[in-house]
Design an enzyme around this catalytic site. Structure first.
Site: not given
Lengths: 310, 310, 310, 310, 310, 310
Positions: D160, D252
């Site tokens: 990120r 995910d």
């Protein structure tokens, strides 16, 4: 008409979506009566090949109203109204947008008047003559046809100050009232149009002079209603504690309840109770039309239980 | 105008609620340009003391548009349109309901024309003169004021077959086109109004005869667009893969993007790219207005990443 | 701030969507006053290039508030609050989430204080000094600037127990109150912060000692309100039967109504009536801001009709 | 985290309501695996006595995740993120708002590490160490505990850029990667963090030098994925035509599918197919979590029928 | 039946509200044909004094279907189905819940069979005989009545594996097929029930042996359709690029389009085109019923313009 | 059961979407008690591999209920009920649709009765034995198991007139009542089933003869409640002014509140206050389950402030 309303409690200015429903005084009466089991036909005009005209027919037909006499002229608009509901002390607001609607351009010649001769009752609204020369002619003709056929006429004053003045309304009503069998009028309209104020009995007797042959139904807002039949004033035998969801159309439900009971042979007091009950039930429904079945109306008239029905 | 649309993918006939938005060709262009950072004023007419008129002003002001020149005459209607979105092969349908709108009754004398003399550009739509004598006079006067002040004029043909015939449109456009600096026209309108069909270059050269001084922007639907500036035809340097959410207003965004870039001093090819990108972004937004910021437009022009921005 | 609320009557824990609105005490006052027609500027700080900061500016500008003095610093958060509405006996709950908000980091040096010198009134909230040293400095500076320019100051105590203790609040207010022209305080805050309880007149006279020059407005929940002006206690001339839709922001509407009437030259009793009416109307609107026009406020002050407005 | 998203295709700026869901990388993996039938425990921190903390626990428990190790410290915020979905060419945007979240203040001492010793696998995300010193310590401690207990560790890089620089990430990962059993990394992160670009096989071999003991799973966006296990690169045996509803959380789901199959004893190729299928199914679901049952996943792996299941 | 569907793209498990609509194979055909302008009557059974039975009648009547032959027995359930829409690769799922429905208990003696003798066509579905002995008797009786009256019969195989086995279906169809005038069957059902696979022409000729007198319509999913009439196989003259909103009911629309055109005197090829077009339009509508007017169907058959209709 | 309700104030007939929730008397009690912090297990049967069965388990588990004893037999239906909320004077209507539900087919042998021996209390509903022979056997067995283990039993009469007659109910209750520790009964059920009418004290003493060992809780609708414990009748120490959002499930909340307080060691008067408070809070929540935390219940018991909690 198409009813476009801000979902309560929103204001129109903040609404991102408007609820779509079909309404209008005569349509509300017709739909309510058809749902209660009476054969009911509707005479009006919606624009041809127009989504809202089609939808109005579809919804009314779904309630059981015979729409085969609804005219579908080319080119008109569909009358609209924007509704902003409100909780006290903010007033409910209705913004009409019906200029040039197909209905406002309806001419008496366009209607197949044989429908009147088949009817047990003709119901008219005082909004119609206020919409223009054509609709006023339609009402005049309906009165004449009913008179000729000996069919009783019901009339709801429904005064609308944006459409005509009290003097104009009074002038027209002077023609219509003498022959009526049933006259519906709100206390505020009685005051505005006829200058009749005061105790309900006094107002009713003032109206008697104008409509000598009619059962006269006076609605009094939160004070209920009263009916003058012959020389007798009746009041409802019961009042309801009503949590109001939407009171638009309550007057139409009141008329429908009274006429349904009357046509079913009930005496005037029982008919007033039916009117009161149907109006109360209407106030619990979002939308103009009293979405009520005969069984539900009769259940309310028969019981005061507030238990959950399981 | 007020845009009332069935939430996609519903049909209007099944909608229980209609999305409420503000739209209209010139308003869309003004809002998009104000959002991109340009000082933008809007000249129109909305009904006075009317919830939708107030809301239109509020929304446009929120986008940064100066609405101080919007007239608010008493008594008119607010123009409406009903939108039914659709996936292929069902067509998107727009039902206008703007008869007697306040805007259709606008007269040139009512406008404060000093606004033209303060402007760097005047943008007009071909819908306006089709709405009636008043609006046509407004467009004529705007053209004259701009000519007198030496302010360049941009014009989007936007032919609407329900409002006038191709011959009527052609006659009016014969007045307007010679002086234009920027002309926006869709390929289908070029064919319908001017009888110009075929390869984009041919259509553009046909239009050149009518608008000798203008940069002419021809939109080609899924085929993109082309601009003729002087003697040169430019095509966008990039095409976007667009998943269309709502293409209503894409033409207005195209115009806004081109004019924004042009007023910012970019060359014609770069302006065409900006037009293409803003139109593409508009197609991803539900509503008429290109809800796009300058930073977003410039980001798209600079990159082709489809990554999630975190 | 961004207000995220569970659609009533849902609990936050069961909400699948949260209503998004813009609110906050000073913003509510500013928006309400701009809507009533006063020129109103707002001083605050929202994060730069942030969707919620942009939206707050857009909405306030739509109401007519001048947002040119709103700072847009890089990097801060937008203050949020989560609202769970409730019917009795469940309490309404507000969960603030404004730690590190751009506004809580505002420093007095960042503000262009010339705005004070152009104003006829400065309105401040007691929430601001509780947010941190920066905002407290902003309020101190605003008081000083107003004193220097001879501009009257209005102050709403708005005590928030999660932000500071009564002692801290009392200490700060000891600085602020002596110079005020208008002081708004709720009866519960008067008790909590100043230990003043009992009959409204007694509380008002207790507050008089702290704010010797102010008109002091004490709000009493369902008991209405009272104002001490000079030596005279006024009570509203009328109470409204209010069906509460959303009482968050009612105090801000009360202040806005009073200040609007006062700046319009009305005497203190009439201003208290305007405050009462605007607060009542606010309670019928979902959202912090009193979405009310001047015409609507004046209509309510002039009539008590609950008829449908057609 | 609490996920607040504009209902597609709306922009956040026009949203009047935000969808509320629970998400976050590790929570998504845990929920997906619990739904597939594995015993799964989640270690995190949510604020105590906080509606969103309670809700996150309730939803994860509903999916079958053991939340008894979730810490509930007093006073922190709940991390939020605002999601704006978009159709091409407009990018999906995520605006994080997790400063001072309870999770970002988690310290390794607060965790009951016995959970690691009971586990067959520990899964970690690269977001955690980027949130601050506390969370970084938590990840370090988890790695150490797993190493001590001989429990294999899975790690998803999830770089990120708003939280740390590539150099910072690289430095931390240099500690973590050597011991990993499973490494998940996107091609874009491989390029940004490690400077590894080019053909998948080349990138995988570059990563092998950093994670010598791990099965390395490289996701390639629309190009699918590849896994390097030992010396062999596997590609999925099947690609799906996916109409993407929401791709947030697809990574995910990919990890969860792979780990579920691996823990179930399937070979690496079959596990890659399960990962691919679960990610594809996730993309059809609105929300972060793959709302998929074991039966559904196995059905998709077994058939390519697109018939309606009746 | 009552159709309760999760609003796409939600899964049922996450839905907080289910869309309510009326559907079912024969009802869909009847509604579509009535909307196209044919006089259409529906024979079925809904529970008496039951909100969903009333609603089904209301909606069908709104489309113009004559529901006077719908039986309303006391005490039964209303058949339901739960629909979960899905984007690829997740399959659309239908969960039926019609055990003990009023329709499943319908007996042939209860029907007024005079309706058959007044009809130009009888349409039947293969779902009905699978629901139990009563409905199977109803279908047998309908076939016998039609044969006696010389009314052509249309039959849609609609095999449902949860209701009966292929062998059971085959046994029943052996009775029904020889007399049919129109047979509709999907390629998958042809394979499952009759073991007929392969090229469409081969399947059609295999079906010819079973239904020697029928026009046989074979639907092929994304591959379109084919009809065997006499000895000739026809294919649609045009395929549509369809963005599917909801394909439930597409087969019913296909049948309705074919039968409408056929009853209107169109040749088989044109009828196949009408079937294809109506099915394509149905796929753009959320709900079982093809909400399409005759004008819309004819417009699509006549043009391939994708322009916005204004 | 699955609860499908028209969003208030809509009628079912006009609803386009139904709210989906999980409810049912015993589930409501279990969920409320688990939320208040007690270890709670639920014994029931939901259909296997069924979306609504899965969802019911997920929601109950989310509230903290141990669902490991919920049976999931193949093939049954999920019991449903349709709820139409209403404002007075229209009654709330519940339409059950639970014929052939998995629960109605539950047999006593299928249950793992060891759960009773681990419990401090067993709670049963009078609906269960009315559903059929299987469920009646389950209740009988539960009573016997509890008696054998010395575990106190709580029983809520919950008479349902559509399921059995008063005589049938009375016969069964004659078996069950003598051993009960806690008996919950509404005044209307006391009258209908046992013929006990009149003053609460008289009804309670009439019930004492039937349930000699029980604390008997009599609910009186708007009149509150009363409990007979030993020879003493207690009334709540406080009544709440409640604005009812949804009263379905209020009786279950009443039972849960009483049992929670009792199991927590509070005396009977305090337990009655807890019951009253939890029922009042339940009435403010849309849905069957009292979405209330222990802290909220205790707060209401401790204060009567109606201030906004900030």
């Amino acid at each position: 008409m198409l009813r476009l309303s801000a979902p309560a409690p929103q204001r129109l200015e903040q609404a991102v979506a408007l609820d779509v429903q079909v309404g209008g005084s005569e349509a509300n009466v017709a739909a309510a009566m058809a749902r209660l089991g009476l054969r009911t036909a509707f005479v009006s005009a919606f624009p041809a090949q127009h989504v809202w005209g089609d939808r109005a027919v579809r919804e009314l037909a779904g309630h059981g109203v015979d729409c085969s006499r609804v005219l579908r002229p080319a080119g008109g608009r569909m009358g609209l109204y924007f509704l902003e509901y409100a909780e006290a002390p903010r007033p409910v607001r209705v913004t009409y947008d019906r200029r040039d609607s197909a209905f406002s351009q309806l001419q008496p010649e366009a209607v197949d008047w044989s429908i009147v001769r088949q009817a047990r009752l003709v119901h008219l609204s005082g909004i119609t003559p206020a919409l223009g020369a054509g609709p006023m002619g339609v009402v005049r003709r309906a009165l004449a046809e009913a008179a000729a056929a000996g069919v009783p006429v019901s009339f709801d004053v429904n005064y609308r100050s944006r459409l005509w003045t009290p003097a104009q309304a009074r002038a027209f009503l002077a023609e219509a009232l003498p022959a009526l069998a049933y006259l519906f009028v709100g206390a505020d309209d009685a005051a505005t149009v006829f200058g009749l104020k005061g105790a309900p009995d006094d107002v009713l007797r003032g109206l008697r002079a104008l409509a000598p042959r009619a059962a006269i139904l006076l609605t009094l807002g939160e004070e209920g209603s009263a009916v003058l039949a012959g020389d007798t004033v009746h009041r409802p035998s019961r009042r309801y504690r009503v949590t109001v969801v939407d009171r638009v159309g309550a007057g139409d439900a009141f008329a429908a309840g009274f006429l349904w009971a009357t046509l079913g042979g009930q005496p005037v007091g029982a008919a007033l109770d039916a009117a009161t009950a149907l109006a109360a039930l209407k106030c619990t429904v979002w939308g103009d039309v009293a979405l009520v079945s005969r069984a539900e109306l009769e259940e309310l008239l028969a019981t005061d239980s507030t238990e959950i029905r399981r």
